[in-house]
Design an enzyme around this catalytic site. Sequence first.
Site, PDB file in Angstrom:
ATOM      1  N   SER A 141       0.829  -1.207   0.000  1.00 40.41           N
ATOM      2  CA  SER A 141       0.000   0.000   0.000  1.00 40.41           C
ATOM      3  C   SER A 141       0.860   1.252   0.000  1.00 40.41           C
ATOM      4  CB  SER A 141      -0.881  -0.005   1.253  1.00 40.41           C
ATOM      5  OG  SER A 141      -1.516   1.257   1.424  1.00 40.41           O
ATOM      6  N   HIS A 155     -13.046  -1.742  -2.981  1.00 42.59           N
ATOM      7  CA  HIS A 155     -12.226  -1.220  -1.881  1.00 42.59           C
ATOM      8  C   HIS A 155     -12.600  -1.895  -0.559  1.00 42.59           C
ATOM      9  CE1 HIS A 155      -9.363   2.265  -1.424  1.00 42.59           C
ATOM     10  NE2 HIS A 155      -9.509   1.923  -0.170  1.00 42.59           N
ATOM     11  N   TYR A 163      -1.830   5.820  -4.543  1.00 44.95           N
ATOM     12  CA  TYR A 163      -2.824   6.889  -4.457  1.00 44.95           C
ATOM     13  C   TYR A 163      -2.184   8.118  -5.092  1.00 44.95           C
ATOM     14  CZ  TYR A 163      -5.731   4.374  -1.058  1.00 44.95           C
ATOM     15  OH  TYR A 163      -6.555   3.468  -0.447  1.00 44.95           O
ATOM     16  N   THR A 200      -5.136   2.947  -7.579  1.00 40.67           N
ATOM     17  CA  THR A 200      -6.468   2.920  -6.973  1.00 40.67           C
ATOM     18  C   THR A 200      -7.280   4.097  -7.497  1.00 40.67           C
ATOM     19  OG1 THR A 200      -5.780   1.728  -4.996  1.00 40.67           O
ATOM     20  CG2 THR A 200      -7.746   3.082  -4.795  1.00 40.67           C
ATOM     21  N   LYS A 207      -7.227  -0.333 -10.393  1.00 42.87           N
ATOM     22  CA  LYS A 207      -7.892  -1.025  -9.286  1.00 42.87           C
ATOM     23  C   LYS A 207      -9.104  -0.228  -8.821  1.00 42.87           C
ATOM     24  CE  LYS A 207      -6.978  -2.781  -4.588  1.00 42.87           C
ATOM     25  NZ  LYS A 207      -7.846  -1.932  -3.745  1.00 42.87           N
TER      26      LYS A 207
END
Length: 371
Positions: free
Chosen positions: A106, A254, A129, A155, A230
């Site tokens: 992440s 998510h 992100y 994402t 994603k």
Amino acid sequence: MEITNVTEYDAIAKQKLPKMVYDYYASGAEDQWTLQENRNAFARILFRPRILIDVSKIDMTTTVLGFKISMPIMVAPTAMQKMAHPDGEYATARAASAAGTIMTLSSWATSSVEEVASTGPGIRFFQLYVYKNRNVVEQLVRRAERAGFKAIALTVDTPRLGRRESDIKNRFTLPPNLTLKNFEGLDLGKMDEAADSGLASYVAGQIDRTLSWKDVQWLQTITKLPILVKGVLTGEDARIAVQAGAAGIIVSNHGARQLDYVPATISALEEVVKATQGRIPVFLDGGVRRGTDVFKALALGASGIFIGRPVVFSLAAEGEAGVRKVLQMLRDEFELTMALSGCRSLKEISRNHITTEWDTPRDSPRPLARL
């Protein structure tokens, strides 16, 4: 207690973790309808097993973006793993590597890309992100590349953070001894306390709400790494992703933490697969807790699946050994499901091996041919 399935780690994690931390990992958005549905939808898909096939040898290996892995079960990006266990992402990276599969790190990890790379060999993807400050994004992507990460999982379902009411009640924030390690040197590693959720405030302050398809193309100009999109749930967006040059799609809601009342990912999967017309691989993320779930996803056209919560819960319970066990249990269950369905390799898993509630009734029986 002998742990015999992945779900049992949830209760152990709940006992071990502070309430704020457990609730952060476990909860979904608003009414948590989609959170339940991510599991329930799997239960409505039934098998049509084929019999009397020699299943003495089962091959679960596959390739993802050209990388050979031991099974189509991979580790999804989950944030802030050191809240679950002091070894955090290090333990997850080692467990995934030992299992011969892919770990996705992440953006909001409590260990940096460099630290995870230092745990040893392994195929790793980096979840991204997009921050308002594009220099931050560029630096991060370059660091991931230098650290040997093999793909970017972008994402796309988080222009704002979903409404997670337990985080608001608990005034969730990152424990003071931890930072978002990838952003430490950029003064973005700390999360301030807020009147509601510290993470929601952080996202509102840092994450770019203007993110659009042209940014997928911009990303391709700053990195040679393949980009997985994603957070796709519709055929329309799947078609655009193909046109935009995505290397693959991850069907994800998510973990049911963003928009409530979206379908379970397993329910959205087939529409997305059909829309891509086989041009890029489609993966599933969300709700997988059994080897039977993995088989169902592959039967509906997924090239592989990602697991999130089972990783953090097993990490909280038993550290690296827990994550290894989760990957092993899912692998064993999936192998058994293949054998009992009459499939010896992933390419033998077909749509005919399952039946769903949206299928048209099968043809009425024809008279038996004379043997």
